[in-house]
Design a protein around this motif. Sequence first.
Motif, PDB file in Angstrom:
ATOM      1  N   GLN A 557       0.907  -1.261   0.100  1.00 16.91           N
ATOM      2  CA  GLN A 557       0.056   0.120  -0.091  1.00 16.91           C
ATOM      3  C   GLN A 557       0.860   1.242  -0.080  1.00 16.91           C
ATOM      4  O   GLN A 557       1.783   1.353   0.757  1.00 16.91           O
ATOM      5  CB  GLN A 557      -0.954   0.228   1.278  1.00 16.91           C
ATOM      6  N   GLN A 559       2.082   4.667   1.077  1.00 19.06           N
ATOM      7  CA  GLN A 559       1.977   5.651   2.179  1.00 19.06           C
ATOM      8  C   GLN A 559       2.412   7.131   1.646  1.00 19.06           C
ATOM      9  O   GLN A 559       1.898   8.018   2.514  1.00 19.06           O
ATOM     10  CB  GLN A 559       2.661   5.203   3.265  1.00 19.06           C
ATOM     11  N   GLU A 560       3.160   7.300   0.743  1.00 24.60           N
ATOM     12  CA  GLU A 560       3.905   8.385   0.289  1.00 24.60           C
ATOM     13  C   GLU A 560       4.139   8.401  -1.153  1.00 24.60           C
ATOM     14  O   GLU A 560       3.973   7.213  -1.875  1.00 24.60           O
ATOM     15  CB  GLU A 560       5.017   8.826   1.109  1.00 24.60           C
TER      16      GLU A 560
END
Length: 581
Positions: A557, A559-560
């Motif tokens: 996933q 995150q940034e």
Amino acid sequence: MGARVNIIGLAFWLAVLGAGTAFAQNTANADNDGKTVIGEQERRMEQVYVNAPEIFVYGTGFTPADVQSGAGYLSQDKLELVAVSEFSESAEGICYYVLLDISGSIPNAYFQKIKEGIQNLQDCLGEKDKLVLCTFGEDVVLAADGSQTPEALMTVLEGLKNKDQKTLLFEGIDRVAALSEQKKMQDCRRSVLVVISDGEDIAVGKKLAQEAQSTLKEKGIPAYAFCIKDTATANINNFGEFARTSGGYLVTFTPAEGSQMLCELAANLQNDICIEYRASSNIVTNKEESFSLKFADDSVLTKAVMNVRWIPDMIPPSLISGKVIGDQQIHLKFSEPMTGLDGAANYQVIFEGKTIGVTGVSFDKENSDGVTLSLAEPVRNGTYEIIGTNITDCSMEKNPLTGSLKVKIEDALPGQSETSPESTPPEPLLSDSPPPFDYVGVLFLVFAAIVALTIVILVKIRKKPAAEKEAVKPPAEIPLQAAGKRLDVAISMDQMQPQRAVWEIRKNLIVGRSSACDVSFDDVELSRQHFCLSLEDGNLYIADLKSLNGTAVNGSQLQEKKRLDPGAMIEAGSMKIIVRW
């Protein structure tokens, strides 16, 4: 005479010492089954995991900069470096297969501390790490399958007793290595075997050390041997040799050290360097090959690996572009390297409903993702449709080329005509009477006005300085590769056949459900603006736009903002998008 003999003897030993020094220096650059000593630092490859076209290497004693300045090879094929970093910075986990000796030859003082050490390892695992516990003695038993809680593992350990009368050491190693292939843990590409024993094996008619070593090599797993100090020296030596050959190492320990040694191993593995390479295809040889990691200082690490696993290629290849490169030549670009390019009969070229003969084919065998077709007649402006048959990609699946490509030609070379050479210009239409006088007058006035305006403009331009005239020239056409990227994407949704598309990005490209996005999909699981691709300094980045269901890259996933590599898989909504360029 005695002095003379002593001088000769001294010279002899100096020569021996010099030869030994030279040998030691040469050995620093020699292959040593995954280990090379450079000065005081030992470079080691602990693990090489081949799952073509992906190849992951884990090692220590070198830096990411060392890897970037060097090269990786599988046999003689140079590999593409995808990423390199410390393992702790990766999104991966480690699956620890712990094999515990429960025979009576393990003293009770050791056994209790070892159980504490296993519990401590469970407690210090990362979020994506797993611990699978097996015991061996008279039999090999799966005691904890990796899904257990720390409390459940404590219950299992409390029930273990060191009472078995036999020690099937290498039988246990062989069976647990095979188990690791059957129980591939999600998020745990990296698997390691931890064997805790006194190094004694009394198997008769069971797996021998060589067979267990072969299984470890096939599965790409190193063994880390933890041997009690209160055992025979021969057991320690044999156990250590076995571990080092697999890519791991030996640790001898006292009872007091048994409770923390596994957590120390976990910390060491987190400090390893993780390297990701990519081969040109997912084709495997189903045999043992040599992986080599070459450094800028000419030192080389090598390790024997089994090239038997591959990732299925489910994406069919396609033609993605075409352009004129000669009077009678069109160059075609494929989405990936292909086979079957050399037959002129494998191509059908259609122009305005007429089949154009292909008289020749040429391509670069080292870079087989493009081909040049020589046509039987000059290329003309218009739309060509090109269909390929008996052409497949370079993969284990040999996916056939799908669909056709329509090439619109608007820049045919000078001297080429859209009309046939035999055609003649039409005869001018004749009229029996001249146009009315009023029309002729109007046309004359319009013509005179245009001439006057042209003269005024020319006079003004002549008065301008040379630099200003240069400034009003129209800008030269900027090639796409200088201003942006052309992305070849494969999109699959709800288990449907992947579809290919070409996205052009110059700065930002927003993907989502809204029709206002640069690329939109009718997918209820997508947010209106789901993620953004951006081009910065020639690199492609992706960022999630605070979507409801999130965006993942290669299973992790976001995150940034993250830099994408060619072949990365983006998961958004119900779609999987593979991006190449």
